[in-house]
Structures are given as structure tokens and as C-alpha cells.
Scaffold this motif. Structure first.
Motif, PDB file in Angstrom:
ATOM      1  N   VAL A   1       0.672  -1.312   0.044  1.00  7.42           N
ATOM      2  CA  VAL A   1      -0.109   0.122  -0.035  1.00  7.42           C
ATOM      3  C   VAL A   1       1.010   1.338   0.025  1.00  7.42           C
ATOM      4  N   GLY A   2       0.583   1.985  -0.992  1.00  2.55           N
ATOM      5  CA  GLY A   2       1.283   3.461  -0.912  1.00  2.55           C
ATOM      6  C   GLY A   2       2.940   3.443  -1.515  1.00  2.55           C
ATOM      7  N   SER A   3       3.003   2.306  -2.041  1.00  8.92           N
ATOM      8  CA  SER A   3       4.538   2.370  -2.713  1.00  8.92           C
ATOM      9  C   SER A   3       4.653   3.095  -3.847  1.00  8.92           C
ATOM     10  N   GLY A   4       3.621   3.348  -4.561  1.00 13.32           N
ATOM     11  CA  GLY A   4       3.798   4.296  -5.596  1.00 13.32           C
ATOM     12  C   GLY A   4       3.293   3.507  -6.927  1.00 13.32           C
ATOM     13  N   LYS A   5       2.402   2.666  -6.984  1.00 17.50           N
ATOM     14  CA  LYS A   5       2.021   1.712  -8.184  1.00 17.50           C
ATOM     15  C   LYS A   5       1.237   2.966  -9.038  1.00 17.50           C
TER      16      LYS A   5
ATOM     17  N   GLY B   1      -4.412  -4.202  -5.842  1.00 19.17           N
ATOM     18  CA  GLY B   1      -4.614  -3.550  -4.526  1.00 19.17           C
ATOM     19  C   GLY B   1      -3.546  -3.627  -3.833  1.00 19.17           C
ATOM     20  N   GLY B   2      -3.305  -2.582  -2.951  1.00 17.91           N
ATOM     21  CA  GLY B   2      -2.001  -2.528  -2.009  1.00 17.91           C
ATOM     22  C   GLY B   2      -1.936  -3.978  -1.218  1.00 17.91           C
ATOM     23  N   ASP B   3      -1.016  -4.541  -1.228  1.00 19.08           N
ATOM     24  CA  ASP B   3      -1.109  -5.776  -0.479  1.00 19.08           C
ATOM     25  C   ASP B   3       0.408  -6.182   0.178  1.00 19.08           C
TER      26      ASP B   3
ATOM     27  N   THR C   1      13.080   7.412  -4.438  1.00 22.56           N
ATOM     28  CA  THR C   1      14.487   7.636  -3.853  1.00 22.56           C
ATOM     29  C   THR C   1      14.602   9.015  -3.220  1.00 22.56           C
ATOM     30  N   ASP C   2      13.869   9.857  -3.338  1.00 25.75           N
ATOM     31  CA  ASP C   2      13.850  11.167  -2.844  1.00 25.75           C
ATOM     32  C   ASP C   2      13.745  11.124  -1.349  1.00 25.75           C
ATOM     33  N   LEU C   3      12.904  10.153  -0.773  1.00 24.08           N
ATOM     34  CA  LEU C   3      12.689  10.116   0.459  1.00 24.08           C
ATOM     35  C   LEU C   3      13.584   9.494   1.384  1.00 24.08           C
TER      36      LEU C   3
ATOM     37  N   CYS D   1       9.011   8.915  -8.590  1.00 24.04           N
ATOM     38  CA  CYS D   1       7.665   9.003  -9.401  1.00 24.04           C
ATOM     39  C   CYS D   1       7.401  10.571  -9.422  1.00 24.04           C
ATOM     40  N   LYS D   2       7.973  11.355  -8.409  1.00 26.24           N
ATOM     41  CA  LYS D   2       7.620  12.919  -8.245  1.00 26.24           C
ATOM     42  C   LYS D   2       8.349  13.479  -9.462  1.00 26.24           C
ATOM     43  N   THR D   3       9.501  13.382  -9.881  1.00 23.18           N
ATOM     44  CA  THR D   3      10.333  14.014 -10.796  1.00 23.18           C
ATOM     45  C   THR D   3      10.340  13.166 -12.069  1.00 23.18           C
TER      46      THR D   3
END
Ligand SMILES: Nc1nc2c(ncn2[C@@H]2O[C@H](COP(=O)(O)OP(=O)(O)OP(=O)(O)O)[C@@H](O)[C@H]2O)c(=O)[nH]1
Ligand SMILES: [Mg+2]
Lengths: 227, 208
Positions: free
Chosen positions: B19-23, B112-114, B159-161, B189-191
């Protein structure tokens, strides 16, 4: 002969391991849970009895028996009539869709296992619709599962499917769920007996509240299930 | 007469991960680029919880993908069953894409996030990428979850985090190489960093 008694096939068809998407279907149960109309094990037992008496016995099992009989006689045309009758009886759109999707999946799963089933499958999408009870009846018949056993499979699989949904939507323990399943056996047997000698013309369903909940589900804000 | 195309006739790429990894973020980056290389793409998201999520998904692809090629599939609160034991509902969604778009080039499937054990059924996804993020801890690859180990591609996102959560990217890189045979790619994925490498791997191994 392989699986002469049909028992292994009956087990296969009743098993939640059968990949036909049952775990995604709640037949309106999600709406009951979401609105807090079902909270306890007792509520659940009563609601599932209503499903069995109002829908599974007089509709699904009657359709299944008619399909089983038609398959034994090799009558593909009659299967299309069973489908039409079911289609007209299932009021909520998502109930029809769930039944059609899982029927189609079961046909795919057993593809190439029996020529008559394949003949029926070829018609699905054109003259026939492929509702789940019809497909279950046809597959059971061709695998030597008796009409009686097939009706019990139908009732059992329906109940375990909804109990699984309930366990994921409510806070109920696994032993309580098993107790409810056990308590519902007499109900499954009773609706089986009542439906046993009804013919297709007597197919009916009477579950007004369940139908309404099924329709409300179409517009539900949160959905985990397809119906 | 040849039979109409089914899910067996279109390449499918699964995107799995916690969940929330960036899919979703990855898919939003991939779609415009794949579209630019002339591909017609369908997107299936599993376990969309609300109508609002579905609408947001459609809006974010407006102009890239026709609305009816973006669908949510409900998995009855069992995300891993939907992609592994019983992907029938996903296969049905692909079939219905192909009824309208018989020439579809690619279907992207977001699970789904798993948990780290979730793998894709090979009859559902020809190839799958497993997305983890640095923010979930740099020990994730070493846990050898089947999702991570079996994936065709491991994407290590956010990677930014890394510096903010004390995650060591070198450790993640070398652990990933130890537990997997296939490639691993770092993304932000932000950049958009690393996205071209992901595209190249998909083109190489799925689209040829
Ligand atoms: N800083 C940073 N944030 C990111 C990156 N990728 C995604 N995010 C953010 O992380 C959050 C979760 O991203 P999603 O793409 O929704 O994650 P997901 O894997 O689709 O989540 P689920 O579908 O809920 O499992 C969002 O707020 C994203 O904007 C990244 O590379 N760096
Ligand atoms: Mg997402």
C-alpha cells in the motif's frame, strides 16, 4: 471410469477454490453490512435463511435442475430458455451481472472437458446467456453429479460464499462462522426438498429487501464487492 | 471466421506492491510515455474503494486514454486472490476492453496494495513489476517476499525520501541483487527519474 460417483466433481464445484470470482460477489450483502442492518451472527443466520428461502431454492435450484435435465437430454435450446427465465427473474442489475460473469468463468475453467458443455459455451453470448445456475446444472450433469447433489452444491457454495464476504465485512470469528454454516444445513436441505419437483415454469424469486439492497449497492459510495 | 480476441491476445503488465509504494504514481508516469510511442493502452485498477477514486483515475488519464479503457475491479477485500488464485474478474475486464478495442496493444493492471508475498498469476500478467519504496524501510528486499523475488522487475520508488527515513540505497541495491535474478530499477515518481528505464524494460521484454 474416473470419478464414477461424481463426488470429486461435486467437491470441486462446491469449493471456494474454484476460480469463478465468488469471493468478489456479495449479492447485496455489502449494503446490509455497510448500513449496519446485519451486525451479529444471529442477524447473519436469519438473513442467509431469507436468501435461501426466497432466492436460492425457488430460483437458482429450480434453474439448475432444469438445466441438469436439459443437459441429460442433450437439449441445448432448452438451456437458452433456462437462461432467459433466470435473466427475467433476477431484478438487480448487479445480480444478473454477477451470475453471468461467474457462469462464463466456470465455462472457461472447464473448457475442453466435455463436448456438450463446449457446445453450450459456444452459444453463450448469442442465443444463450450463461447464467451461473444454468452452467452449474450443465457441468454437474456431464460430470455425473446427480441433480440432488448438484442442488446441495448450489446451496452450500452460495452460503459459504456469503459467509466469506461476511467474515471480511463484519467482525465475526471463524468458529462462529462455522456454527452458522452448520446451523444452515437444515435450511439448505429444506429449500432443496421444496425446489426438487418444481419445473422451469414455476421458477420464481421473492426477496424484496435483498433486491433493494442489491440496487442500492450500484450507487454505494464504498464498494469492495461487485454486487 | 476467426474468433474475437480475448485476454490471451493482448500483452498484460501487472503492477503490484505494498500500500502506498507508488503503483498508481508509476502508472501515471508510464501511460503518457507509452501513449507517445503510439500504443493503445487499457488500465485496470483493483480494489478501488470509492467512486471518487475511480473518477480521479479517469480524470488523470483524460486525453490519454478513453474513459471506457480505465476500469476499477472490486476484489471482495482479497487483493492477492484477485491477481493470483482467481483472477477471473480481471480477465473478464480485459475481455470487455477487447470487445470494444480489438486492436488494444497493452493492458496495465494495478493490484490492490498488498503484502510482500503477492505475486501475479502468469495467466493474468505476462510480466509484472513489483513496486516498493524506500520509505517502507531498506530491509524490504532482504525479506525475500515472493512478490519481490519472483517479479520480472523490481521498482524501488521514492528515492527522494531515502535520506529522510535513513534508508541506504546501496544496501537496497545489493540486497535486491542477492535475492533476485531479474533487474531492479530506482525511481522517483515525483520527478520522473528512472521511468525511461522502466519503459525500456517493458518494451524489451513484453512488447518486443
Ligand atoms: N516523495 C515521493 N512521493 C511519492 C513518490 N511516488 C509516489 N509518491 C506519493 O506516495 C503516495 C502514494 O502513492 P500512490 O501512487 O498512490 O501509491 P499506490 O502504491 O498506488 O497506493 P495504493 O494503491 O493505495 O496501494 C502519494 O501521495 C504519492 O504522491 C515518489 O517517488 N516520491
Ligand atoms: Mg494505487
Amino acid at each position: 471410469m474416473i470419478d464414477e460417483s461424481g463426488l470429486l466433481s461435486a467437491l470441486r464445484l462446491a469449493d471456494s477454490f474454484l476460480p469463478v470470482g465468488s469471493y468478489t460477489i456479495s449479492y447485496g450483502f455489502e449494503s446490509f453490512a455497510e448500513e449496519g442492518r446485519v451486525e451479529t451472527g444471529e442477524d447473519l443466520r436469519e438473513l442467509l435463511s431469507d436468501y435461501l428461502y426466497g432466492q436460492v431454492g425457488p430460483c437458482d435450484m429450480v434453474a439448475l435442475s432444469a438445466a441438469h435435465c436439459a443437459a441429460r437430454q442433450g437439449d441445448v435450446d432448452r438451456l437458452a430458455r433456462v437462461d432467459d427465465r433466470l435473466h427475467a427473474t433476477l431484478l438487480a442489475r448487479e445480480f444478473r451481472e454477477s451470475s453471468l460473469t461467474s457462469g462464463k468463468r466456470l465455462l472457461d475453467v472447464v473448457a475442453d472437458e466435455h463436448a456438450f458443455v463446449d457446445r453450450y459455451a459456444e452459444r453463450v453470448g448469442d442465443e444463450a446467456r450463461g447464467h451461473y445456475p444454468t452452467v452449474l446444472g450443465v457441468v454437474s450433469a456431464t460430470k455425473g453429479v446427480s441433480e440432488y447433489d448438484a442442488r446441495l452444491v448450489c446451496g452450500y457454495a452460495f452460503v459459504t460464499g456469503l459467509l466469506g464476504a461476511a467474515q471480511r465485512l463484519l467482525r465475526l470469528g471463524h468458529t462462529e462462522i462455522q456454527r452458522i454454516l452448520h446451523d444452515l444445513f437444515p435450511v439448505i436441505e429444506s429449500v432443496e426438498r421444496e425446489s426438487a419437483d418444481r419445473d422451469l415454469e414455476q421458477l420464481r424469486s421473492c426477496t424484496p429487501l435483498i433486491d433493494v439492497q442489491g440496487m442500492r449497492h450500484e450507487r454505494a459510495e464504498r464498494r469492495l464487492f461487485v454486487s | 471466421m476467426s474468433s474475437p480476441p480475448t485476454h490471451r491476445d493482448v500483452p498484460t503488465v501487472g503492477i503490484g506492491g505494498p500500500v502506498g509504494s507508488g503503483k498508481t504514481a508509476l502508472i501515471k508516469r508510464l501511460v503518457p510515455k507509452l501513449k507517445d510511442s503510439g500504443l493503445e493502452i487499457g488500465v485496470i485498477a483493483n480494489d478501488i474503494l470509492t467512486q471518487e477514486d475511480a473518477e480521479q483515475f479517469k480524470r488523470s488519464f483524460a486525453g490519454e486514454i478513453p474513459e471506457d479503457l480505465v476500469v476499477g475491479v472490486e476484489t471482495g477485500a482479497c487483493p492477492h486472490t484477485g491477481i493470483r488464485e482467481d483472477p477471473s474478474m480481471n480477465l473478464a475486464a480485459i475481455d470487455s476492453f477487447l470487445e470494444e478495442y480489438p486492436d488494444l496493444d497493452l493492458v496495465l493492471l494495478e493490484s490492490g496494495g498488498d503484502n510482500l508475498a503477492a505475486t501475479f498469476n502468469p495467466e493474468l500478467a505476462d510480466y509484472y513489476a513489483f513496486v516498493i519504496s524506500t520509505a517502507e524501510g531498506d530491509d524490504i528486499p532482504r525479506k525475500r517476499g515472493p512478490g519481490v523475488v519472483e517479479a520480472d522487475l523490481l521498482v524501488i520508488n521514492k528515492t527522494d525520501l531515502a535520506e529522510h527515513v535513513g534508508a541506504d540505497l546501496d544496501v537496497m541495491r545489493s540486497d535486491a541483487a542477492d535475492v533476485r535474478e531479474g533487474p531492479s530499477i530506482f525511481t522517483n515518481c515525483k520527478t520522473g527519474d528512472g521511468i525511461d528505464d522502466v519503459i525500456a524494460d517493458i518494451e524489451d521484454r513484453v512488447l518486443f
